[in-house]
Design an enzyme around this catalytic site. Structure first.
Site, PDB file in Angstrom:
ATOM      1  N   ASP A  95       5.112 -13.232   0.636  1.00 24.35           N
ATOM      2  CA  ASP A  95       5.458 -12.783   1.920  1.00 24.35           C
ATOM      3  C   ASP A  95       4.484 -12.129   2.757  1.00 24.35           C
ATOM      4  OD1 ASP A  95       5.679 -10.636   0.192  1.00 24.35           O
ATOM      5  OD2 ASP A  95       6.827  -9.512   1.652  1.00 24.35           O
TER       6      ASP A  95
ATOM      7  N   HIS B  87       1.559 -12.451  -3.940  1.00 29.55           N
ATOM      8  CA  HIS B  87       2.808 -12.472  -3.334  1.00 29.55           C
ATOM      9  C   HIS B  87       2.935 -13.537  -2.009  1.00 29.55           C
ATOM     10  CE1 HIS B  87       1.531  -9.853   0.170  1.00 29.55           C
ATOM     11  NE2 HIS B  87       0.783  -9.278  -0.524  1.00 29.55           N
TER      12      HIS B  87
ATOM     13  N   GLU C 183       6.898  -8.054  -1.384  1.00 35.67           N
ATOM     14  CA  GLU C 183       5.931  -7.009  -1.679  1.00 35.67           C
ATOM     15  C   GLU C 183       5.406  -6.312  -0.596  1.00 35.67           C
ATOM     16  OE1 GLU C 183       1.782  -5.097  -1.725  1.00 35.67           O
ATOM     17  OE2 GLU C 183       2.791  -6.600  -0.348  1.00 35.67           O
ATOM     18  N   GLU C 184       5.669  -6.630   0.691  1.00 34.75           N
ATOM     19  CA  GLU C 184       5.364  -6.020   1.846  1.00 34.75           C
ATOM     20  C   GLU C 184       6.355  -5.126   2.334  1.00 34.75           C
ATOM     21  OE1 GLU C 184       2.531  -5.970   3.284  1.00 34.75           O
ATOM     22  OE2 GLU C 184       1.387  -7.598   2.914  1.00 34.75           O
TER      23      GLU C 184
ATOM     24  N   HIS D 298      -3.259  -7.132   7.924  1.00 33.16           N
ATOM     25  CA  HIS D 298      -2.240  -6.420   8.742  1.00 33.16           C
ATOM     26  C   HIS D 298      -2.702  -6.634  10.116  1.00 33.16           C
ATOM     27  CE1 HIS D 298       0.238  -4.410   5.047  1.00 33.16           C
ATOM     28  NE2 HIS D 298      -0.412  -5.451   4.933  1.00 33.16           N
TER      29      HIS D 298
ATOM     30  N   ASP E 250      -3.853  -7.956  -9.857  1.00 34.97           N
ATOM     31  CA  ASP E 250      -2.923  -8.138  -8.534  1.00 34.97           C
ATOM     32  C   ASP E 250      -3.972  -7.982  -7.417  1.00 34.97           C
ATOM     33  OD1 ASP E 250      -0.892  -8.441  -6.772  1.00 34.97           O
ATOM     34  OD2 ASP E 250       0.140  -6.603  -7.358  1.00 34.97           O
TER      35      ASP E 250
HETATM   36  C1  LIG Z   1     -15.816   4.428   0.643  1.00 30.81           C
HETATM   37  C2  LIG Z   1     -15.488   3.231   1.203  1.00 30.81           C
HETATM   38  C3  LIG Z   1     -14.590   2.452   0.447  1.00 30.81           C
HETATM   39  C4  LIG Z   1     -13.558   1.883   1.167  1.00 30.81           C
HETATM   40  C5  LIG Z   1     -12.826   0.599   0.251  1.00 30.81           C
HETATM   41  C6  LIG Z   1     -12.321  -0.110   1.273  1.00 30.81           C
HETATM   42  C7  LIG Z   1     -12.094  -1.337   0.830  1.00 30.81           C
HETATM   43  C8  LIG Z   1     -11.176  -2.240   1.275  1.00 30.81           C
HETATM   44  C9  LIG Z   1     -10.423  -3.309   0.375  1.00 30.81           C
HETATM   45  C10 LIG Z   1      -9.332  -3.896   0.459  1.00 30.81           C
HETATM   46  C11 LIG Z   1      -8.572  -3.485   1.626  1.00 30.81           C
HETATM   47  C12 LIG Z   1      -7.283  -2.771   1.019  1.00 30.81           C
HETATM   48  C13 LIG Z   1      -6.107  -3.703   0.876  1.00 30.81           C
HETATM   49  C14 LIG Z   1      -5.218  -3.224  -0.219  1.00 30.81           C
HETATM   50  C15 LIG Z   1      -4.234  -4.218  -0.378  1.00 30.81           C
HETATM   51  C16 LIG Z   1      -2.943  -3.856   0.495  1.00 30.81           C
HETATM   52  C17 LIG Z   1      -1.790  -4.701  -0.084  1.00 30.81           C
HETATM   53  C18 LIG Z   1      -0.641  -4.460   1.020  1.00 30.81           C
HETATM   54  O1  LIG Z   1      -0.832  -4.589   2.241  1.00 30.81           O
HETATM   55  N1  LIG Z   1       0.424  -3.662   0.554  1.00 30.81           N
HETATM   56  C19 LIG Z   1       1.512  -3.133   1.238  1.00 30.81           C
HETATM   57  C20 LIG Z   1       1.359  -1.892   1.454  1.00 30.81           C
HETATM   58  O2  LIG Z   1       0.377  -0.980   1.313  1.00 30.81           O
HETATM   59  O3  LIG Z   1       1.922  -1.403   2.575  1.00 30.81           O
HETATM   60 ZN   LIG Z   2      -0.617  -7.825  -0.142  1.00 31.90          ZN
HETATM   61 ZN   LIG Z   3      -0.200  -6.364   3.049  1.00 31.02          ZN
END
Ligand SMILES: CCCCCCCC/C=C\CCCCCCCC(=O)NCC(=O)O
Ligand SMILES: [Zn+2]
Ligand SMILES: [Zn+2]
Length: 513
Positions: free
Chosen positions: A136, A134, A200-201, A473, A227
């Site tokens: 944004d 995405h 997306e955000e 973020h 994704d």
């Molecule tokens: C046992 C521990 C496991 C921990 C796993 C954490 C792994 C973290 C990896 C990535 C971080 C997560 C980001 C997910 C994508 C977010 C996309 C986004 O910002 N979308 C909008 C929203 O969710 O509001």
């Molecule tokens: Zn994202």
């Molecule tokens: Zn995000």
């Protein structure tokens, strides 16, 4: 009974107890060392690596830096920086002219600012797949950053900027990989799409959802979707030293609520016993102090730990392999850290709090926004019931702004083409890192694709250390130059791996005692 007889009974009981303990220990060890290993190797031919020239390395870096300088901020569904989104659209045309002019690629702008690339493969009998990213980003007030958040500054081997991880790196990496494949004369066999959403955000309702509508109207079905999402984590799982790749095979649900308290305004010299601010503050505090139940093991969460059991140091390896016995302990340990707490329960986050206009005016209305991310074993209705019971104050009006249930679990067995192709590509690019399916704790555009495929995988192809989690973020979001190249390598190889018509066959390693 005589003392000798008592001694005999005691001895027998002790023997029985030791026998029982012996059996239990043997059962734990057998389970630990007979679980299928997460270590696999691959049969058959590999695919070509990028092999960047020095010029290509520079161009890749410049491409991301330029994209980070365009502030494509989404504040809300109603408020997006559309000038910047349009500029980023022009920017990708300028940076990747080969992609835009290729005879095998059809590009279309969707809903003004999203982009859909259809890459036509040479074998139309093969089902197409989709790569999503995405354009944004979330807002980035400059306070607390070491560099201005929209500068794209390069420092000590890292490129800084809002969107460096989430998610402009993937936009640039996917387009760059396609560009390099075209440059090297590669002709894909399987058709695929690259979809770049612009909201997306703030939901994906205008971008990803419109892309889905377009594809649906054309009768398109997808083999799999990849994704953003989980990543190759290093030092994030307590007790696992080496990097492990987590593929989000499901995604948490979400509820966003407004809590509003409406009380008579007045002069601050004659305050009532409770103001709208006080009532609301108490309500959100109750929500924070009463977290949703720990549901570890009631959804697919435990599976990830079981799968990675062999990667944990002793005694955690035995515990992870025997969650039937140890899950009460493990679930308590996991809830101690925000990143693992997010895996075991529906989380509660107070994200906006507004009230008051002047120091000597009792405020009329106080409003808070609360965002819940739903554990896969809970539903929107169940969480709303708990919220109402916890708030338990009729003066607090609760309204639902947005809600959706957790997403279905995508297949991750040995016969699934998408999962195995991802796993094979991850192995090749990330030094044979063990791979496990997990719950994506954030939401992604891919959730809108459930009617086009059952195989949706959320995986960001970069390494994340524990200290990087707060950059997403948060402050000082950055990607290493090496990470950006690795990510581009990932898409470059993924596109080639997807051209096989059969599921890649993995050989599972055996555990060593
Ligand atoms: C046992 C521990 C496991 C921990 C796993 C954490 C792994 C973290 C990896 C990535 C971080 C997560 C980001 C997910 C994508 C977010 C996309 C986004 O910002 N979308 C909008 C929203 O969710 O509001
Ligand atoms: Zn994202
Ligand atoms: Zn995000």
């Amino acid at each position: 009974m005589s003392r000798a007889r008592w001694r005999g009974v005691g001895g027998a009981l002790l023997g029985l107890l030791l026998f029982g303990v012996g059996i239990l220990v043997a059962a734990l060890l057998v389970r630990t060392y007979t679980l299928p290993s997460s270590q696999v190797s691959w049969q058959g031919p590999g695919v070509a690596e990028v092999k960047f020239t020095p010029d290509e390395r520079q161009l890749l870096k410049r491409a991301l830096i330029g994209a980070l300088r365009i502030p494509t901020v989404s504040f809300s569904e109603e408020e997006q920086n559309v000038t910047a989104l349009a500029e980023l659209g022009e920017y990708i045309r300028r940076v990747f002219p080969r992609v835009f002019s290729s005879s095998i690629i059809k590009h279309e702008v969707v809903a003004e600012y999203s982009h859909l690339f259809a890459v036509q493969g040479s074998d139309l009998s093969l089902k197409p797949y989709m790569i999503l990213a995405h354009l944004d980003v979330v807002p980035a007030p400059p306070e607390g950053w070491d560099v201005p958040p929209f500068s794209g500054e390069e420092r000590d081997g890292y490129i800084y900027g809002r969107g460096a991880l989430d998610n402009k790196c993937c936009v640039i990496g996917a387009l760059q990989a396609l560009d390099l494949l075209l440059k090297r004369g590669y002709k894909p066999k399987r058709s695929f799409y690259i979809g770049l959403g612009h909201d997306e955000e703030v939901s994906g309702h205008k971008g990803a959802m419109k892309v889905v509508e377009k594809l649906q109207s054309r009768g398109v079905k997808l083999l799999f979707v990849i994704d953003e999402g989980l990543a190759v984590v290093e030092g994030v799982l307590h007790g696992v030293k080496k990097p492990v790749a987590l593929i989000g095979t499901t995604e948490k649900g979400s509820i966003t609520l407004n809590l509003t308290v409406n009380q008579p305004p007045g002069h601050s010299s004659m305050p009532p016993a409770e103001t709208s601010i006080g009532i609301l503050a108490a309500a959100v505090s109750r929500l924070e102090r009463n977290p949703m139940p720990n549901m570890f093991g009631e959804g697919p969460d435990a599976f990830m730990f079981e799968k990675l059991a062999g990667e944990f140091a002793f005694p955690l390896n035995v515990m992870m392999a025997n969650l039937w016995l140890f899950s009460p302990i493990i679930s308590r340990v996991l809830e101690q850290k925000p990143s693992s707490n997010a895996i075991v329960r529906t989380t509660t986050a107070i994200t906006i709090f507004n009230a008051g206009v002047k120091a000597n005016v009792i405020p009329h209305i106080a409003r808070a926004t609360v965002n819940f991310r739903l554990h896969p074993a809970q539903t929107v209705d169940e969480v709303l019931d708990i919220v109402r019971n916890t708030v338990n104050d009729e003066r607090v009006e609760i309204s639902v702004l947005d809600s959706f249930n957790p997403l279905p679990i995508s297949p991750h067995d040995e016969s699934n083409f998408g999962y195995q192709t991802l796993q094979k590509t991850i192995h090749s690019v990330f030094s044979a890192a063990p791979v496990a399916p997990g719950i994506c704790i954030g939401n992604t555009d891919s959730r809108h694709f459930v009617n086009l495929t059952d195989s949706i995988y959320r995986f960001s192809p970069f390494k994340l250390k524990a200290e990087d989690l707060s950059r997403i973020h948060g402050l000082n979001e950055r990607i290493s130059v090496e990470g950006l190249e690795q990510l581009t390598q990932f898409y470059y190889q993924l596109i080639q791996n997807a051209d096989f018509d059969k599921v890649p066959v993995a050989h599972r390693a055996t555990h060593e005692l």
